[in-house]
Design an enzyme around this catalytic site. Structure first.
Site, PDB file in Angstrom:
ATOM      1  NE  ARG A  13      -2.100  -2.158   3.256  1.00 60.51           N
ATOM      2  CZ  ARG A  13      -2.544  -2.554   4.452  1.00 60.51           C
ATOM      3  NH1 ARG A  13      -3.719  -2.137   4.899  1.00 60.51           N
ATOM      4  NH2 ARG A  13      -1.814  -3.371   5.199  1.00 60.51           N
ATOM      5  CE  LYS A  25       3.784  -0.856   6.478  1.00 63.35           C
ATOM      6  NZ  LYS A  25       2.555  -1.630   6.515  1.00 63.35           N
TER       7      LYS A  25
END
Ligand code: UD1
Ligand code: CA
Length: 457
Positions: free
Chosen positions: A16, A23
């Site tokens: 995402r 991330k």
């Protein structure tokens, strides 16, 4: 309190985020988010910290170094599967295990310690850190039974409409009885909307086995934000920025515009420092009392003395003394050590250079790989010619020397104590103490020549 362990979940890909960067390594105030989590865990003095790595494992390991053990989750089959990878290492140990996600960078050691305490005092087998928020979308919902006990956690994608109305969320942080955790994990299935082994399912498994489940609610939902995308990343940045700025202001630092001032978590600032709008101050920076950091200044890993002023400049990995005057528009590059009462003026770049007290480099200069003594004046436009295309060489300028404007000092070269270098000189041989060195062609004036030339215009 018995043995305490922590497992940090950091193996997920973080799709995402839509990023090539891992991330976990996305920074919040300049520090990778997983590092913030680790910083807080370090405070707790646990028996063992294990980080589950998978996607981009090497990068996460490199970031965290020896603050943690690492366990590889080769395939990322869910948070329950991730924790299960630690089984061979600790499943038989007695004690309490904290599980925390690497993407919750705002959690504080205080809250984690309170969670441990609550877990132990309530004699629960599992305690979930929960919070109540107005917009719970994306988070797992905490489902309580009629008596108010936590019965289970339902993920957004698996929730019924009714469950989606619940505002109490799972923050992804838990304490477990260590042995029971691993026993229950073997019972977790992947029969759900995402086809993953969910760690929160352990709660329902333990609750159905009549084990005591507890919830510890934090009042501050800002602490528990999970950073799954760039929107949450920006939110986390703002929350942490506000938290840090507030702390400095309470300690006596003037921050003119806290909404536009970015100070990292490892920066120390003494009282009566003034920070003007637009500054970014990071790394292990230390700023002593009375110093003013002028607007739009960027500082990383610097020690800065008392009553110094830095205006609109960039400084990194350097030491700057007391009553120093820097900028505007100066660039202090790594390994500069700048003594007390030195002046570094506009458009001056300093690199790997030691400058002793009361020396001045006031305008438009490059001083790299140099040792500059006390009371030296470096004239406008002077350059240390430190690089021959292959190697770098040292320029030494001894105390009280005066370098005229626009001099080139071709290193290796030494300008002796008290010597003068005439403006415009290109110096490639040492200059003795107290000598005057002129190294430029002699001026020739040709009378009336301009007039003659002007005829042809
Ligand atoms: C998770 C929780 C959710 C909670 C939220 C809080 C689950 C199933 N859901 O959701 O209830 O409200 O956190 O922020 O746990 N990870 C691994 N290996 C994997 C999968 C994930 O190590 O196989 C790591 C990720 O790197 C991440 C953490 O686990 O650090 C959480 O995973 P993520 O996908 O972000 O879970 P959420 O959907 O946020
Ligand atoms: Ca998450």
């Amino acid at each position: 309190m018995g043995n305490r362990y922590a497992i940090v979940l950091a193996a997920g890909q973080g799709t995402r985020m839509k990023s090539k960067k891992h991330k976990m390594l996305h920074p919040v105030l300049g520090r990778p988010m997983v590092q913030h989590v680790m910083d807080q865990l370090q405070v707790l003095k646990l028996k063992k910290i294990m980080t589950i790595v998978g996607y981009g494992a090497e990068q996460v390991k490199q970031q965290l170094g020896d603050s943690s053990d690492f366990i590889l989750q080769e395939e990322q089959l869910g948070t329950g599967h991730a924790v299960k990878q630690a089984a061979p290492f600790i499943k038989n140990e007695q004690g309490v295990t904290l599980v925390v996600c690497g993407d919750t960078p705002l959690l504080t050691a205080d809250t984690l310690a309170a969670l441990f305490d609550h877990h132990v005092q309530s004699q629960a087998k599992a305690t979930v850190l929960t919070t109540t928020i107005t917009d719970p979308s994306g988070y797992g919902r905490v489902i309580r039974d009629n008596d108010g006990n936590v019965a289970k956690i339902v993920e957004q994608k698996d929730a019924t409409n009714e469950q989606l109305q619940v505002n109490e969320i799972n923050t992804g942080t838990y304490c477990f009885d260590n042995q029971l955790l691993f026993e229950s994990l073997s019972k977790v299935s992947n029969d759900n909307a995402q086809g993953e082994y969910y760690l929160p399912d352990v709660i329902e498994i333990l609750s159905q086995a009549n084990e005591k489940i507890s919830a510890y609610q934090t009042e501050d939902p800002n602490e528990t934000i999970g950073v799954n995308d760039r929107v949450a990343l920006a939110k986390a940045e703002k929350i942490m920025r506000d938290r840090i700025n507030l702390e400095h202001m309470k300690n006596g630092v003037s921050i003119i515009d806290p909404d536009h001032t970015y100070i990292g978590s490892h920066v120390t600032i003494e009282q009566d420092v003034v920070i003007e709008p637009g500054c970014v101050i990071g790394g292990e920076t230390f700023i002593r009392t009375g110093t003013v950091i002028g607007s739009h200044t960027e500082i990383n890993n610097c020690t800065i003395g008392e009553n110094t002023i830095i205006k609109q400049s960039v400084a990194s990995d350097s030491e700057i003394g007391n009553r120093v005057d820097i900028g505007p528009f100066a660039h202090i590059r790594p390994q500069a050590t700048i003594g007390n009462e030195v002046k570094i003026g506009n458009f001056v770049e300093v690199k790997k250079t030691h400058i002793e007290e009361k020396s001045k480099v006031s305008h438009l200069s490059y001083i790299g790989d140099a040792e500059v003594g006390k009371n030296v004046n470096v004239g406008c436009g002077t350059i240390t010619v430190n690089y021959d295309g292959k190697n770098k060489y040292l320029t030494k300028i001894e105390d009280d020397a005066f370098i005229g404007c626009n001099a080139n000092l071709i290193a290796p070269v030494t300008i002796g104590k008290g010597a003068i270098v005439a403006a415009g000189s290109t110096i490639n041989k040492d200059v003795q103490a107290d000598a005057l060195s002129i190294a430029r062609s002699k001026q020739v004036n040709k009378e009336s020549y301009a007039k003659r030339l002007n005829k042809y215009k």
